[in-house]
Design a protein around this motif. Structure first.
Motif, PDB file in Angstrom:
ATOM      1  N   ASP A  40       0.822  -1.215   0.000  1.00 45.38           N
ATOM      2  CA  ASP A  40       0.000   0.000   0.000  1.00 45.38           C
ATOM      3  C   ASP A  40       0.852   1.259   0.000  1.00 45.38           C
ATOM      4  O   ASP A  40       0.510   2.257  -0.639  1.00 45.38           O
ATOM      5  N   MET A  41       1.986   1.246   0.744  1.00 49.19           N
ATOM      6  CA  MET A  41       2.842   2.432   0.772  1.00 49.19           C
ATOM      7  C   MET A  41       3.431   2.719  -0.608  1.00 49.19           C
ATOM      8  O   MET A  41       3.531   3.880  -1.017  1.00 49.19           O
ATOM      9  N   MET A  42       3.802   1.672  -1.335  1.00 49.18           N
ATOM     10  CA  MET A  42       4.330   1.867  -2.685  1.00 49.18           C
ATOM     11  C   MET A  42       3.240   2.390  -3.613  1.00 49.18           C
ATOM     12  O   MET A  42       3.488   3.248  -4.463  1.00 49.18           O
ATOM     13  N   THR A  43       2.040   1.870  -3.450  1.00 48.51           N
ATOM     14  CA  THR A  43       0.928   2.348  -4.282  1.00 48.51           C
ATOM     15  C   THR A  43       0.680   3.828  -4.052  1.00 48.51           C
ATOM     16  O   THR A  43       0.516   4.606  -5.006  1.00 48.51           O
ATOM     17  N   SER A  44       0.656   4.251  -2.799  1.00 51.93           N
ATOM     18  CA  SER A  44       0.445   5.670  -2.493  1.00 51.93           C
ATOM     19  C   SER A  44       1.597   6.520  -3.004  1.00 51.93           C
ATOM     20  O   SER A  44       1.388   7.623  -3.528  1.00 51.93           O
ATOM     21  N   GLN A  73       3.756  10.443  -7.012  1.00 46.85           N
ATOM     22  CA  GLN A  73       4.764  10.719  -8.029  1.00 46.85           C
ATOM     23  C   GLN A  73       4.124  11.000  -9.379  1.00 46.85           C
ATOM     24  O   GLN A  73       4.535  11.933 -10.090  1.00 46.85           O
ATOM     25  N   ASP A  74       3.131  10.211  -9.750  1.00 45.18           N
ATOM     26  CA  ASP A  74       2.439  10.446 -11.018  1.00 45.18           C
ATOM     27  C   ASP A  74       1.753  11.803 -11.037  1.00 45.18           C
ATOM     28  O   ASP A  74       1.752  12.502 -12.053  1.00 45.18           O
ATOM     29  N   THR A  75       1.170  12.181  -9.899  1.00 42.63           N
ATOM     30  CA  THR A  75       0.491  13.476  -9.826  1.00 42.63           C
ATOM     31  C   THR A  75       1.475  14.621 -10.035  1.00 42.63           C
ATOM     32  O   THR A  75       1.213  15.562 -10.798  1.00 42.63           O
ATOM     33  N   LEU A  76       2.628  14.560  -9.368  1.00 43.68           N
ATOM     34  CA  LEU A  76       3.633  15.615  -9.511  1.00 43.68           C
ATOM     35  C   LEU A  76       4.204  15.645 -10.931  1.00 43.68           C
ATOM     36  O   LEU A  76       4.373  16.721 -11.518  1.00 43.68           O
ATOM     37  N   HIS A  77       4.490  14.480 -11.479  1.00 40.65           N
ATOM     38  CA  HIS A  77       5.058  14.416 -12.833  1.00 40.65           C
ATOM     39  C   HIS A  77       4.077  14.960 -13.868  1.00 40.65           C
ATOM     40  O   HIS A  77       4.454  15.751 -14.742  1.00 40.65           O
ATOM     41  N   VAL A  91      12.543  15.219 -14.235  1.00 41.25           N
ATOM     42  CA  VAL A  91      11.345  15.473 -13.445  1.00 41.25           C
ATOM     43  C   VAL A  91      10.864  14.189 -12.771  1.00 41.25           C
ATOM     44  O   VAL A  91      10.417  14.194 -11.612  1.00 41.25           O
ATOM     45  N   GLU A  92      10.967  13.067 -13.487  1.00 42.75           N
ATOM     46  CA  GLU A  92      10.587  11.781 -12.909  1.00 42.75           C
ATOM     47  C   GLU A  92      11.454  11.436 -11.696  1.00 42.75           C
ATOM     48  O   GLU A  92      10.940  11.028 -10.652  1.00 42.75           O
ATOM     49  N   GLU A  93      12.776  11.612 -11.825  1.00 39.85           N
ATOM     50  CA  GLU A  93      13.675  11.330 -10.704  1.00 39.85           C
ATOM     51  C   GLU A  93      13.459  12.324  -9.562  1.00 39.85           C
ATOM     52  O   GLU A  93      13.549  11.959  -8.380  1.00 39.85           O
ATOM     53  N   LEU A  94      13.172  13.560  -9.903  1.00 40.81           N
ATOM     54  CA  LEU A  94      12.913  14.571  -8.879  1.00 40.81           C
ATOM     55  C   LEU A  94      11.685  14.212  -8.058  1.00 40.81           C
ATOM     56  O   LEU A  94      11.694  14.290  -6.822  1.00 40.81           O
ATOM     57  N   ALA A  95      10.609  13.789  -8.706  1.00 38.35           N
ATOM     58  CA  ALA A  95       9.387  13.414  -7.991  1.00 38.35           C
ATOM     59  C   ALA A  95       9.618  12.188  -7.119  1.00 38.35           C
ATOM     60  O   ALA A  95       9.136  12.121  -5.976  1.00 38.35           O
ATOM     61  N   GLU A  96      10.368  11.206  -7.631  1.00 35.16           N
ATOM     62  CA  GLU A  96      10.622   9.988  -6.858  1.00 35.16           C
ATOM     63  C   GLU A  96      11.451  10.281  -5.610  1.00 35.16           C
ATOM     64  O   GLU A  96      11.135   9.807  -4.518  1.00 35.16           O
ATOM     65  N   CYS A  97      12.502  11.078  -5.761  1.00 38.65           N
ATOM     66  CA  CYS A  97      13.349  11.418  -4.605  1.00 38.65           C
ATOM     67  C   CYS A  97      12.604  12.310  -3.618  1.00 38.65           C
ATOM     68  O   CYS A  97      12.774  12.174  -2.405  1.00 38.65           O
ATOM     69  N   PHE A  98      11.799  13.216  -4.118  1.00 40.37           N
ATOM     70  CA  PHE A  98      11.071  14.123  -3.226  1.00 40.37           C
ATOM     71  C   PHE A  98      10.044  13.366  -2.382  1.00 40.37           C
ATOM     72  O   PHE A  98       9.889  13.623  -1.183  1.00 40.37           O
ATOM     73  N   VAL A  99       9.345  12.398  -2.985  1.00 35.81           N
ATOM     74  CA  VAL A  99       8.304  11.669  -2.259  1.00 35.81           C
ATOM     75  C   VAL A  99       8.909  10.661  -1.297  1.00 35.81           C
ATOM     76  O   VAL A  99       8.483  10.555  -0.149  1.00 35.81           O
ATOM     77  N   ASN A 100       9.913   9.919  -1.736  1.00 33.96           N
ATOM     78  CA  ASN A 100      10.448   8.830  -0.918  1.00 33.96           C
ATOM     79  C   ASN A 100      11.523   9.287   0.059  1.00 33.96           C
ATOM     80  O   ASN A 100      11.601   8.772   1.181  1.00 33.96           O
ATOM     81  N   ASP A 101      12.371  10.229  -0.339  1.00 30.27           N
ATOM     82  CA  ASP A 101      13.483  10.645   0.508  1.00 30.27           C
ATOM     83  C   ASP A 101      13.330  12.066   1.057  1.00 30.27           C
ATOM     84  O   ASP A 101      13.825  12.372   2.130  1.00 30.27           O
ATOM     85  N   GLY A 102      12.686  12.925   0.290  1.00 27.70           N
ATOM     86  CA  GLY A 102      12.563  14.312   0.731  1.00 27.70           C
ATOM     87  C   GLY A 102      13.690  15.194   0.248  1.00 27.70           C
ATOM     88  O   GLY A 102      13.640  16.417   0.415  1.00 27.70           O
ATOM     89  N   ASP A 103      14.737  14.612  -0.345  1.00 23.99           N
ATOM     90  CA  ASP A 103      15.879  15.379  -0.850  1.00 23.99           C
ATOM     91  C   ASP A 103      16.132  15.009  -2.310  1.00 23.99           C
ATOM     92  O   ASP A 103      15.871  13.889  -2.731  1.00 23.99           O
ATOM     93  N   PHE A 104      16.699  15.973  -3.023  1.00 23.72           N
ATOM     94  CA  PHE A 104      17.032  15.730  -4.422  1.00 23.72           C
ATOM     95  C   PHE A 104      18.244  16.565  -4.781  1.00 23.72           C
ATOM     96  O   PHE A 104      18.291  17.764  -4.498  1.00 23.72           O
ATOM     97  N   THR A 105      19.234  15.929  -5.347  1.00 24.38           N
ATOM     98  CA  THR A 105      20.459  16.614  -5.753  1.00 24.38           C
ATOM     99  C   THR A 105      20.647  16.402  -7.246  1.00 24.38           C
ATOM    100  O   THR A 105      20.586  15.269  -7.731  1.00 24.38           O
ATOM    101  N   VAL A 106      20.888  17.469  -7.958  1.00 21.00           N
ATOM    102  CA  VAL A 106      21.063  17.383  -9.399  1.00 21.00           C
ATOM    103  C   VAL A 106      22.226  18.284  -9.799  1.00 21.00           C
ATOM    104  O   VAL A 106      22.419  19.360  -9.222  1.00 21.00           O
TER     105      VAL A 106
END
Length: 206
Positions: free
Chosen positions: A77-81, A86-90, A134-149
């Motif tokens: 369920d956590m992965m589904t949420s 992530q899809d919404t942000l992307h 943008v895909e990697e940014l959304a994934e890192c933001f949702v799961n980790d809260g940080d994003f470095t590029v």
């Protein structure tokens, strides 16, 4: 001598006449009918309970259908949420392109805004594969809260020659006056008021 009870042969039990004829086959048929009727009436509820339990336990039916090479893994369920957010942000970013827009400080430069916006959008999503970023940014933001590029800043300098041919300069007209008229005609959105020093020209006879 025999007692009076023995002589009278008094009955101590009452005999009852049986009004029912027990048929084992008929009873079996009725019981089977009761079971089938009850099973049919509760089939929808039973199937729903089974589906809920299977979803809770993460059970799968196996890949025995057409296209069985697809995955039937049970997603938590956590992965589904997380994937839903992530899809919404992307989608929010990709449906509002260009995501970076310019704003002219001078009213005379407003006409350039659309071209600059298109250029920035091309640089982000075509030259730098911005959709993947943008895909990697959304994934890192949702799961980790940080994003470095790492975004390299490229500054390029080169000489550009733009050759344009205009009508010959009349003898009675000063070159600087004609140059000003040409500049005002070519760049009407710019303010060309002074055109004196810094310009070199050479008159060549055809």
């Amino acid at each position: 001598m025999p007692s009076l009870i023995e002589k009278a042969k008094i009955r101590t039990t009452r005999l009852r006449k049986s009004f029912f004829k027990l048929d084992s086959e008929e009873i079996s048929t009725r019981l089977s009918g009761f079971y089938k009727t009850d099973s049919t009436d509760r089939s929808i509820d039973t199937d729903a309970r089974l589906q809920r339990l299977a979803k809770f336990r993460g059970w799968t039916e196996g890949r025995d259908w057409i296209g069985s090479e697809t995955s039937d893994a049970s997603i938590p369920d956590m992965m589904t949420s997380s994937l839903r957010v992530q899809d919404t942000l992307h989608n929010a970013v990709m449906t509002t392109r260009p995501v970076v827009t310019s704003k002219a400080l001078s009213p005379a430069n407003k006409i350039k805004q659309s071209k600059i916006d298109s250029l920035i959008d091309y640089q982000i999503f075509t030259e730098q594969n911005g959709e993947k970023m943008v895909e990697e940014l959304a994934e890192c933001f949702v799961n980790d809260g940080d994003f470095t590029v790492f975004i390299p800043w490229v500054k390029e300098k080169r000489k550009i020659v733009d050759l344009r041919v205009y009508t010959p300069i009349p003898p009675e007209v000063l070159p600087v006056v004609m140059f000003r008229e040409i500049m005002q005609k070519e760049f009407p959105e710019d303010e060309v008021t002074q055109l004196q020093d810094g310009w070199d020209w050479q008159v060549k006879e055809a």
